[in-house]
Design an enzyme around this catalytic site. Structure first.
Site, PDB file in Angstrom:
ATOM      1  N   ARG A 185       0.984  -1.173   0.138  1.00 24.92           N
ATOM      2  CA  ARG A 185      -0.015  -0.027   0.048  1.00 24.92           C
ATOM      3  C   ARG A 185       0.823   1.171   0.032  1.00 24.92           C
ATOM      4  O   ARG A 185       0.621   2.265  -0.685  1.00 24.92           O
ATOM      5  CB  ARG A 185      -0.871  -0.036   1.142  1.00 24.92           C
ATOM      6  CG  ARG A 185      -1.902   1.021   1.405  1.00 24.92           C
ATOM      7  CD  ARG A 185      -2.798   0.971   2.431  1.00 24.92           C
ATOM      8  NE  ARG A 185      -3.467  -0.298   2.275  1.00 24.92           N
ATOM      9  CZ  ARG A 185      -4.746  -0.480   1.485  1.00 24.92           C
ATOM     10  NH1 ARG A 185      -5.189   0.532   0.853  1.00 24.92           N
ATOM     11  NH2 ARG A 185      -5.274  -1.461   1.384  1.00 24.92           N
ATOM     12  N   ASP A 217     -10.082   1.376  -5.703  1.00 23.76           N
ATOM     13  CA  ASP A 217     -10.481   1.240  -4.496  1.00 23.76           C
ATOM     14  C   ASP A 217     -10.076  -0.258  -3.591  1.00 23.76           C
ATOM     15  O   ASP A 217      -9.654  -0.291  -2.644  1.00 23.76           O
ATOM     16  CB  ASP A 217     -11.858   1.568  -4.261  1.00 23.76           C
ATOM     17  CG  ASP A 217     -12.080   1.686  -2.411  1.00 23.76           C
ATOM     18  OD1 ASP A 217     -11.298   2.249  -1.789  1.00 23.76           O
ATOM     19  OD2 ASP A 217     -13.178   1.352  -2.110  1.00 23.76           O
ATOM     20  N   CYS A 247      -9.072  27.383   7.523  1.00 22.79           N
ATOM     21  CA  CYS A 247     -10.563  26.622   7.477  1.00 22.79           C
ATOM     22  C   CYS A 247     -10.332  25.130   8.290  1.00 22.79           C
ATOM     23  O   CYS A 247      -9.581  24.381   8.001  1.00 22.79           O
ATOM     24  CB  CYS A 247     -11.172  26.370   6.119  1.00 22.79           C
ATOM     25  SG  CYS A 247     -12.759  25.396   6.280  1.00 22.79           S
ATOM     26  N   CYS A 284     -17.806  17.214  12.084  1.00 22.13           N
ATOM     27  CA  CYS A 284     -18.043  15.652  12.432  1.00 22.13           C
ATOM     28  C   CYS A 284     -18.861  15.333  13.782  1.00 22.13           C
ATOM     29  O   CYS A 284     -18.669  15.980  14.612  1.00 22.13           O
ATOM     30  CB  CYS A 284     -16.462  15.127  12.626  1.00 22.13           C
ATOM     31  SG  CYS A 284     -16.388  13.307  12.936  1.00 22.13           S
TER      32      CYS A 284
END
Length: 384
Positions: free
Chosen positions: A70, A145, A202, A209
């Site tokens: 990965r 993905d 920002c 969340c």
């Protein structure tokens, strides 16, 4: 002179192949297509190791198991010379957060309201790969993905956007609404410049969340993330987090939806990515009544199908418990007898929040002695 001619010929071939693949990408509905070198994310191994060491990956054991592949595309495929990153816009027509004011509806993440993007994108990437291989003579592999590819860092280095403080890719043109895919090839292609971070001061995504899943900007703790908990996590949900779910039953778009860069985004133009009308505001009573065959039929072609009926109904029961709607009591009470313990446990929790206290206590006295699963028994006892 011969050497100069050879270099010129090589440059022309590289430019021609790069132009070809970008033209093919545009023809097949990809809004963005840019090229990056396989060695463009040297910091990825250390970042990934730190993430895993902190336990932020939760129960996603495939992350530590595939760590080396990965973190470095060359470990995944040693012959790769160029990586082409593709972006497809899936922006919604409306801000999905409006559903939070509809407690009788289930909120499904925008990306899952469409046909499964893995199928849409991979089919098109294979078309591009076939044509590109025929023209270039190079070997190719395509990924969407499911392979151990760090798509977001590679996409940032390719210039599709940058990783925002919510860790997702942000584009100046498409905001936070991009599907990503990649094509690895042994061909040498012209590289594109990376994008810089435009988040500035920002922190809208962090503050939005519901479960405070960001321990710091650019870091996410999956164990507190509603998307992870409703999709990846099996079994019971931490009782301390359930109320924050609201009516989110598959994923969570809050950190994406609040991003100021979305003001430049347009709704997805791809016909195959237009949302199914019956997945935009599905009724909780209907969803709670789904058995396994009906679940599979209703979510055919949708990524929701992959989590299975039991996990999905578990999520719907949390939404029911948060709804304050007594009309959902009969559906929840039926699920106290469900064969799946994770469903029964969440039915108990939902009923404890929906039923008047004396009624729930009577039900608990009747059902607790009959329950054999330790987790479900714990739900009855915690809810008393």
């Amino acid at each position: 002179m011969p050497e100069a001619q050879a270099i010129s010929t090589s440059d022309r071939k590289r430019a021609s192949l790069t132009a070809f693949i970008k033209k093919e990408a545009e023809a097949l509905g990809f809004e963005l297509c840019r090229v990056v070198a396989p060695d463009s994310i040297p910091d990825a191994p250390a970042r990934l190791s730190s993430y895993i060491a902190a336990g932020y990956h939760g129960t996603m054991d495939w992350m530590p198991e595939t760590r080396e592949r990965r973190a470095d595309p060359r470990v995944l495929w040693s012959e790769v010379r160029s990586i082409v990153m593709f972006g497809m816009n899936y922006g919604p027509d409306l801000d999905p957060r409006h559903l939070q004011q509809e407690p009788g509806k289930g909120a499904i993440s925008v990306y899952a309201r469409n046909r499964d993007y893995h199928d849409v994108m991979k089919g098109r990437l294979k078309e591009i790969a076939t044509r590109f291989a025929a023209r270039s003579g190079a070997d190719v592999k395509v990924f969407v993905d499911t392979a151990p590819v760090m798509e977001k860092p590679l996409a940032a280095e390719a210039g599709l956007g940058w990783q925002g403080k919510h860790t997702n890719l942000v584009s100046r043109k498409f905001g936070s609404w991009l599907f990503l895919g990649s094509l690895f090839t042994t061909a040498d292609l012209n590289r594109d410049a990376p994008e810089i971070d435009h988040c500035g001061s920002c922190r809208a995504c962090l503050d939005a969340c519901p479960t405070d899943a960001f321990p710091a900007p650019y870091k996410i703790d999956a164990r507190r993330c509603i998307s992870y908990l409703t999709i990846e996590h099996k079994g019971s949900i931490d009782p301390a987090l359930r109320a924050a779910f609201g009516n989110r039953i598959y994923g969570c778009d809050d950190c994406l939806s609040v991003c100021p860069w979305n003001k430049f985004a347009q709704a997805a133009r791809e016909m195959k990515l237009q949302a199914r009308a019956d997945l935009i505001e599905p009724d909780l009573r209907f969803l709670l009544a789904l058995d396994d065959p009906h679940f599979r039929t209703f979510f055919s072609g949708s990524p929701v199908k992959r989590i299975g009926r039991n996990r999905f109904v578990r999520n719907c029961l949390i939404a029911a418990g948060n709804s304050a709607l007594p009309e959902l009591i009969p559906a929840c009470q039926t699920l106290v007898d469900d064969p799946a313990p994770e469903v029964r446990g969440m039915a108990v929790w939902a009923l404890s929040r929906l039923m008047p206290g004396p009624e729930f206590e009577r039900l608990s006295r009747e059902r607790l002695p009959l329950e054999t699963d330790a987790e479900v028994r714990r739900e009855w006892m915690l809810s008393e």
